[in-house]
Write a protein that holds these residues in place. Structure first.
Motif, short mmCIF file in Angstrom:
data_model
loop_
_atom_site.label_atom_id
_atom_site.label_comp_id
_atom_site.label_asym_id
_atom_site.label_seq_id
_atom_site.Cartn_x
_atom_site.Cartn_y
_atom_site.Cartn_z
N SER A 265 0.83 -1.20 0.00
CA SER A 265 0.00 0.00 0.00
C SER A 265 0.87 1.25 0.00
O SER A 265 2.08 1.19 0.26
N ASN A 266 0.26 2.37 -0.29
CA ASN A 266 0.98 3.64 -0.33
C ASN A 266 1.58 3.93 1.04
O ASN A 266 0.86 3.96 2.04
N PRO A 267 2.90 4.15 1.14
CA PRO A 267 3.53 4.38 2.45
C PRO A 267 3.05 5.64 3.15
O PRO A 267 3.27 5.80 4.36
N ALA A 268 2.39 6.53 2.42
CA ALA A 268 1.88 7.75 3.04
C ALA A 268 0.66 7.46 3.91
O ALA A 268 0.32 8.27 4.78
N ARG A 269 0.02 6.33 3.71
CA ARG A 269 -1.19 6.01 4.48
C ARG A 269 -0.81 5.52 5.87
O ARG A 269 0.13 4.77 6.05
N ARG A 270 -1.58 5.93 6.87
CA ARG A 270 -1.36 5.52 8.25
C ARG A 270 -2.48 4.61 8.77
O ARG A 270 -2.37 4.09 9.88
N ASP A 271 -3.53 4.44 7.99
CA ASP A 271 -4.68 3.68 8.48
C ASP A 271 -4.68 2.23 8.02
O ASP A 271 -5.48 1.43 8.50
N ILE A 272 -3.80 1.87 7.11
CA ILE A 272 -3.88 0.55 6.50
C ILE A 272 -2.51 0.09 6.02
O ILE A 272 -1.70 0.89 5.54
N TYR A 273 -2.24 -1.21 6.18
CA TYR A 273 -1.17 -1.89 5.45
C TYR A 273 -1.85 -2.88 4.52
O TYR A 273 -2.85 -3.50 4.88
N GLU A 274 -1.30 -3.04 3.33
CA GLU A 274 -1.77 -4.10 2.44
C GLU A 274 -0.59 -4.97 2.06
O GLU A 274 0.48 -4.48 1.72
N ILE A 275 -0.78 -6.28 2.17
CA ILE A 275 0.21 -7.23 1.67
C ILE A 275 -0.46 -8.06 0.58
O ILE A 275 -1.67 -8.29 0.62
N ALA A 276 0.30 -8.48 -0.39
CA ALA A 276 -0.22 -9.30 -1.48
C ALA A 276 0.56 -10.61 -1.51
O ALA A 276 1.79 -10.60 -1.60
N VAL A 277 -0.14 -11.71 -1.41
CA VAL A 277 0.48 -13.03 -1.27
C VAL A 277 0.19 -13.87 -2.49
O VAL A 277 -0.98 -14.12 -2.84
N GLN A 278 1.26 -14.32 -3.15
CA GLN A 278 1.11 -15.20 -4.31
C GLN A 278 1.13 -16.65 -3.84
O GLN A 278 2.06 -17.08 -3.19
N ARG A 279 0.08 -17.38 -4.19
CA ARG A 279 -0.01 -18.78 -3.79
C ARG A 279 0.97 -19.63 -4.61
O ARG A 279 0.93 -19.63 -5.84
N ASP A 280 1.86 -20.33 -3.92
CA ASP A 280 2.85 -21.20 -4.57
C ASP A 280 2.57 -22.63 -4.13
O ASP A 280 2.94 -23.03 -3.02
N ASP A 281 1.93 -23.40 -4.99
CA ASP A 281 1.56 -24.76 -4.62
C ASP A 281 2.75 -25.69 -4.53
O ASP A 281 2.63 -26.80 -3.99
#
Length: 522
Positions: A265-281
């Motif tokens: 997520s945009n580092p300027a935001r203080r209300d949220i973190y977003e992580i994106a996880v790629q599924r590796d079977d």
């Protein structure tokens, strides 16, 4: 300062009702909040532009409300800026109730729904109808070349307030494509023997930063984004571009392990973190279990964010190179540079457009400075051609597969680009088909440790019960450095300088031996 929506909706009659039914005190918090939430951020823009329909309410001259469902292709509602939405009014029925209401009373309320992920956002604003004859350029911005419906006019909405709502009572509903993808994921998870324990979990981990999952989005068929907020609704610790978060995951054998993911997520935001996880079977099971376990409301006890990627943002020129899911570390750097007014080029390579997270948004924001390379269309990123045309004071940021990172460093060295200007972030330990087993002798201990071809030195030392520090486990932080006293090393980290390597230092999490044995000091 109050939430803007509270200023609009908490009338005296509403406050009286809140008092009557016992919710006045809990709702008072909206009137004492620091953030008015009247400007759309990145999360709100992405959510709105991923929808293919919404509901809107207008008010007639006789005071009666009118609710209408509007639909179109995905993204037909455009976020024109942080306070403005617009959509093309496609030809449909000929009653013109909404249009007439807007012409007499500009107040409007919108609800955007994501049924599959049980999310919704409400928007209050003031609308106006714009005809092509009045503003041809504006109407053109709202057109979709692939949608054949006739545009009769545009509706432009000035946002006065917005508010996310809880998922309670939202029944999940899915499109045909979403059902097809869910069935595919379920089949793959069953084949991988992943245990679906998400429904049993309410809290996970032992870190010092509690975060609650408040949103889940499927960015691509394999990449899922998780929105994390403070459990008390307050601000999160500030982060810089390139920071990552250490999150817990419950493995099949019941052991809690840690995984590191870039805060995308945009580092300027203080209300949220977003992580994106790629599924590796075919991985160690962490990403598969995260996809199975992480659900709305789950509290994750995480560690505080750290940054091993970007020491200091470029002041002049920057080029960013991302391969696959490596875009999750690069995206916030793009946004931070834009906030500083530093122009940058992004070169983003992946299998195909529909497998590349954030592709549409970054292409829209960067315009001609975005360069995509899609293997499905026979395109390949030429690192040498990309770097050789750059001024020598350009900073280079790269994240992706080991092969891509190695190529960037090699080309930069050949072109005379200072190594200190090349910043790399690795995801996972990259084993080669040619990797061989070897042994490690620890000075002062009568112990020879075997290191398998698909095992790291760090893992072998830990399995032997010896104390050794570690953090990122992918060669970015330097916490697992050991001193090599004898033997030949193949360095695969991105943190040690040439001088440190010459002194015998080695990152035990990724580097390997070219000789049959290494002698090290812990």
């Amino acid at each position: 300062m109050a939430r803007a929506f509270a200023d609009i909706t908490f009338t005296e009659s509403v406050k009286a009702a809140q008092s009557l039914y016992g919710s006045r005190e809990s709702n008072r918090g909206f009137e004492l909040a620091d953030d008015p939430r009247n400007t759309l951020g990145e999360a709100e823009a992405e959510f709105i532009e991923a929808r293919d329909s919404f509901y809107q309410a207008t008010v007639g001259e006789n005071g009666w409300p009118y609710v209408q469902h509007r639909g179109g292709p995905v993204g037909f509602v455009k976020v024109l800026d942080e306070r403005t939405l617009g959509y093309a009014d496609f030809r449909g029925n000929r009653q013109y109730i909404s249009v007439g209401n807007i012409n007499s009373d500009e107040r409007i309320s919108l609800i955007f729904m994501d049924y599959a992920n049980r999310r919704r956002i409400k928007i209050w604003g003031r609308a106006k109808v714009v005809h092509e004859s009045e503003n041809m350029e504006l109407v053109a911005r709202l057109e979709d070349a692939h949608y054949r419906a006739r545009i009769e006019r545009a509706v432009i909405i000035h946002v006065e307030a917005y508010e996310w709502n809880c998922p309670q009572h939202i029944t999940p509903r899915y499109t045909e494509d979403e059902v097809r993808e869910l069935v595919k994921h379920l089949s793959e998870q069953q084949a991988a023997s992943a245990k679906p324990v998400a429904a049993q979990l309410t809290e996970l981990g032992s870190g010092q930063l509690p975060l609650v999952i408040t949103g889940v989005r499927q960015l691509t068929p394999r990449i899922r984004a998780f929105e994390l907020r403070s459990v008390d609704g307050g601000d999160l610790p500030p982060v810089t571009a390139g920071s990552h978060l250490k999150v817990p995951v419950l493995m099949a054998e019941g052991k809690t392990e840690w995984r590191h993911y870039s805060i995308s997520s945009n580092p300027a935001r203080r209300d949220i973190y977003e992580i994106a996880v790629q599924r590796d079977d075919n991985g160690r099971g962490g990403s598969v279990n995260i996809h199975a376990q992480y659900a709305l409301g789950l509290v994750l006890q995480c560690d505080l964010p750290r940054n091993n990627f970007v020491a200091e943002l470029a002041a002049n020129n920057a080029v960013l190179i991302a391969g696959g899911v490596g875009i999750t570390a690069i995206k916030p750097v793009v946004q931070a540079l834009a906030a500083k007014g530093v122009r940058c080029e992004l070169h983003y390579a992946g299998r195909s457009k529909n497998e590349m997270a954030y592709q549409d948004r970054l292409q829209r924001e960067l315009g001609a400075d975005y360069h995509g390379y899609y293997a499905s269309e026979g395109q390949r990123l030429n690192v040498a051609a990309t770097l050789e045309k750059l001024p020598r004071d350009t900073d280079v940021y790269v994240c992706g597969p080991q092969k891509l990172i190695d190529e960037v460093f090699a080309v930069a060295a050949n072109l005379g680009i200072d190594k200190a200007r090349v910043f790399a972030e690795r995801f996972g330990v990259q084993h080669k088909a040619t990797d061989q087993a070897f042994s490690v002798e620890v000075q002062g201990r009568d112990q020879l440790i075997a290191v398998g071809a698909d095992e790291s030195i760090l893992e072998a030392i830990e399995d032997a019960g010896l104390p050794i520090g570690s953090e990122c486990r992918v060669g970015n932080c330097g916490q697992c450095v050991v001193k090599v006293l004898a033997g030949e090393v193949e360095h695969r980290d991105s943190v040690l300088s040439d001088a440190e390597r010459a002194e015998g230092k080695m990152c035990s999490c990724v580097s390997r031996a070219l000789s049959d044995k290494l002698v090290i000091a812990l």
